[in-house]
Design an enzyme around this catalytic site. Structure first.
Site, PDB file in Angstrom:
ATOM      1  N   ARG A 130       0.825  -1.221   0.000  1.00 51.49           N
ATOM      2  CA  ARG A 130       0.000   0.000   0.000  1.00 51.49           C
ATOM      3  C   ARG A 130       0.856   1.267   0.000  1.00 51.49           C
ATOM      4  O   ARG A 130       0.501   2.268  -0.602  1.00 51.49           O
ATOM      5  CB  ARG A 130      -0.910  -0.066   1.233  1.00 51.49           C
ATOM      6  CG  ARG A 130      -1.953   1.019   1.362  1.00 51.49           C
ATOM      7  CD  ARG A 130      -2.942   0.606   2.444  1.00 51.49           C
ATOM      8  NE  ARG A 130      -3.607   1.707   3.113  1.00 51.49           N
ATOM      9  CZ  ARG A 130      -4.798   2.178   2.765  1.00 51.49           C
ATOM     10  NH1 ARG A 130      -5.433   1.678   1.745  1.00 51.49           N
ATOM     11  NH2 ARG A 130      -5.341   3.166   3.444  1.00 51.49           N
ATOM     12  N   VAL A 181      -7.567   7.599  -0.419  1.00 53.16           N
ATOM     13  CA  VAL A 181      -7.535   6.140  -0.491  1.00 53.16           C
ATOM     14  C   VAL A 181      -8.399   5.653   0.660  1.00 53.16           C
ATOM     15  O   VAL A 181      -8.137   5.983   1.814  1.00 53.16           O
ATOM     16  CB  VAL A 181      -6.101   5.604  -0.304  1.00 53.16           C
ATOM     17  CG1 VAL A 181      -6.041   4.127  -0.671  1.00 53.16           C
ATOM     18  CG2 VAL A 181      -5.124   6.390  -1.142  1.00 53.16           C
ATOM     19  N   SER A 182      -9.446   4.908   0.352  1.00 59.15           N
ATOM     20  CA  SER A 182     -10.368   4.474   1.404  1.00 59.15           C
ATOM     21  C   SER A 182      -9.642   3.612   2.429  1.00 59.15           C
ATOM     22  O   SER A 182      -8.603   3.007   2.129  1.00 59.15           O
ATOM     23  CB  SER A 182     -11.519   3.670   0.800  1.00 59.15           C
ATOM     24  OG  SER A 182     -12.171   4.431  -0.188  1.00 59.15           O
ATOM     25  N   ALA A 183     -10.213   3.541   3.622  1.00 59.24           N
ATOM     26  CA  ALA A 183      -9.613   2.732   4.694  1.00 59.24           C
ATOM     27  C   ALA A 183      -9.564   1.263   4.268  1.00 59.24           C
ATOM     28  O   ALA A 183     -10.494   0.775   3.608  1.00 59.24           O
ATOM     29  CB  ALA A 183     -10.443   2.883   5.970  1.00 59.24           C
ATOM     30  N   PRO A 184      -8.497   0.535   4.652  1.00 63.37           N
ATOM     31  CA  PRO A 184      -8.396  -0.876   4.268  1.00 63.37           C
ATOM     32  C   PRO A 184      -9.619  -1.711   4.637  1.00 63.37           C
ATOM     33  O   PRO A 184      -9.996  -2.613   3.900  1.00 63.37           O
ATOM     34  CB  PRO A 184      -7.151  -1.348   5.030  1.00 63.37           C
ATOM     35  CG  PRO A 184      -6.304  -0.113   5.126  1.00 63.37           C
ATOM     36  CD  PRO A 184      -7.274   1.015   5.323  1.00 63.37           C
TER      37      PRO A 184
END
Ligand SMILES: C[S@@+](CC[C@H](N)C(=O)[O-])C[C@H]1O[C@@H](n2cnc3c(N)ncnc32)[C@H](O)[C@@H]1O
Length: 426
Positions: free
Chosen positions: A44, A108-111
């Site tokens: 990531r 970037v959205s949360a995992p």
């Protein structure tokens, strides 16, 4: 054949990645082994060479003043790596205006959100996927892992700079089956389909007819679909000239921009604050008990479940559990025990909120996943927005909705009318 990535920031990131996957699995946020495996492999940090986030722990940044981070070995690099692998953290990567204080054009959205959506997509090797909203390219890399070398990912991004950076990141980590396209994803990707899966990673006021048209007959489309002030992740399958669907989980996304921007059926989708003195009144005890009941994974989903009904019942719904009109606001307090209100209409809004909570109880506290829904093209197509809104018990000729004993709600969007009804337990 597993992808071989170039040098990550070091072993630290690999260890942090393993820890993140452990958290996702341990909290129940993601259960699918293939998804967990992909998230354990894609670096990531390589997709966010710099990002903005507030770090409460180290006291860096603030709500209006996020701190700029660079993962790696430079100053604060280790801490940046930790933030990158925080399972619950979204990272800002592009500001709307000249500064990050103005809000985000891309994040970037949360995992936990990314992993959950990948799980809902039920991807298989060899599938063709359309992603709308490339952003950093991180999700595209995960999609690429999950469909494997025999599959293909087309990812569309509105912002040329972001698209170029994402294509570079994907190239650098060895993703060969992703094509990044610059464009307005509301039009889909003409000439690239048909797609087995379409996944949208921005909050959408409506479903694009093009997404349904460009899908394979047994395809699945996942859209964060605007509902009051939030975006339940909604799964759609093409059916006739429209689609059948179901809300799967609560979420909030950055809004889709470009040709898919629409006037919403709700008056105040954005945040609204209190003006003037606050008054409070208790929620009926049974509602408070239902709201406070722990759910299996420890989520506060009952609040979203009641919020789902609220947005169907009242076009003044804002945020998750609030109603707003002019400068008046009534909202369920964080404690879940009372309604707090302010402004001239405080009493009326508070009473209405309690009324909807009582209806929710009378209906048996339905979850957002309990509503079946169908989408039928509006007539005339792309109807003027003045007719947008929500209605209850409107006569409906939508497939499956007729005669639902607990009523039918219709959300009048621009491209589709969305009918929702509660299915009877078997
Ligand atoms: C939450 S971010 C996506 C995150 C991304 N999937 C990732 O893994 O980093 C939403 C993205 O959608 C893009 N976007 C907004 N409207 C769009 C449109 N009409 N077509 C394509 N992309 C759009 C934004 O520029 C932003 O990058």
């Amino acid at each position: 054949m597993p992808l071989v990535y170039g040098r990550a920031v070091g072993l630290d990131c690999a260890a942090l990645r393993r820890r993140m996957v452990g958290v996702l699995a341990g909290t129940g946020a993601v259960a699918d082994e293939a998804v967990l495996c992909a998230m354990g492999r894609v670096p990531r940090e390589r997709f966010v060479p710099r990002f903005w986030a507030v770090d409460d722990e180290l006291g860096m940044g603030g709500p209006d003043h996020p701190f700029e981070w660079q993962p790696g070995e430079g100053p604060w690099g280790d801490r940046a790596n930790e933030l990158v692998y925080d399972a619950d953290r979204a990272l800002g990567i592009a500001a709307l205006g000249a500064s990050p204080w103005a809000g985000w054009a891309s994040s970037v959205s949360a995992p936990n959100v990314v992993g959950h959506m990948l799980e809902l997509l039920r991807l298989a090797p060899g599938q063709r996927v359309l992603e709308v909203g490339t952003g950093s390219g991180y999700n595209a890399a995960l999609l690429s892992e999950l469909v494997g070398p025999a599959g293909a990912v087309t990812s569309i991004e509105l912002e040329p700079d972001l698209a170029a950076a994402a294509a570079e990141h994907l190239e650098a980590v060895g993703c060969r089956n992703v094509e990044v396209v610059v464009g307005d994803g509301y039009a889909g990707a003409p000439g690239h389909g048909p797609f087995d899966r379409v996944v949208v990673t921005a909050g959408c006021p409506d479903v694009s007819p093009q997404w349904l048209r460009q899908m394979a007959p047994d395809g699945l489309c996942l859209v964060p679909l605007q509902h009051g002030g939030w975006h339940p992740v909604t799964a759609l399958r093409p059916s006739g000239r429209g689609a059948l669907g179901r809300a799967e989980s609560p979420a909030r996304f950055l809004p889709l921009r470009g040709s898919g921007e629409r006037q919403l059926p709700w008056a105040h989708p954005g945040p609204v604050g209190h003006h003037g003195p606050l008054s409070a009144s208790p929620l009926p005890r049974a509602v408070a008990v239902a709201l406070l009941r722990p759910t299996p994974a420890g989520h506060d989903w009952a609040r979203w479940d009641l919020g789902f009904l609220l947005a169907l019942e009242d076009s003044r719904a804002v945020s998750v559990l609030a109603l707003a009109e002019d400068r008046s606001l009534a909202e369920v307090a964080a404690s879940g025990r009372e309604v707090i209100a302010s402004g001239e209409q405080a009493a009326a809004l508070r009473d209405r909120l309690v009324e909807v909570a009582e209806l929710w109880l009378a209906l048996g506290c339905p979850r957002m996943q309990d509503y079946a829904m169908s989408f039928a093209p509006t007539s005339p197509p792309g109807r003027p927005t003045a007719r947008a809104g929500t209605t209850r018990d409107a006569p409906s000729d939508m497939p499956g909705a007729q005669g639902s004993p607990r009523g039918t709600w219709t959300v009048h969007r621009t491209d589709y009318d969305q009918a929702l009804w509660l299915e009877e337990a078997a």
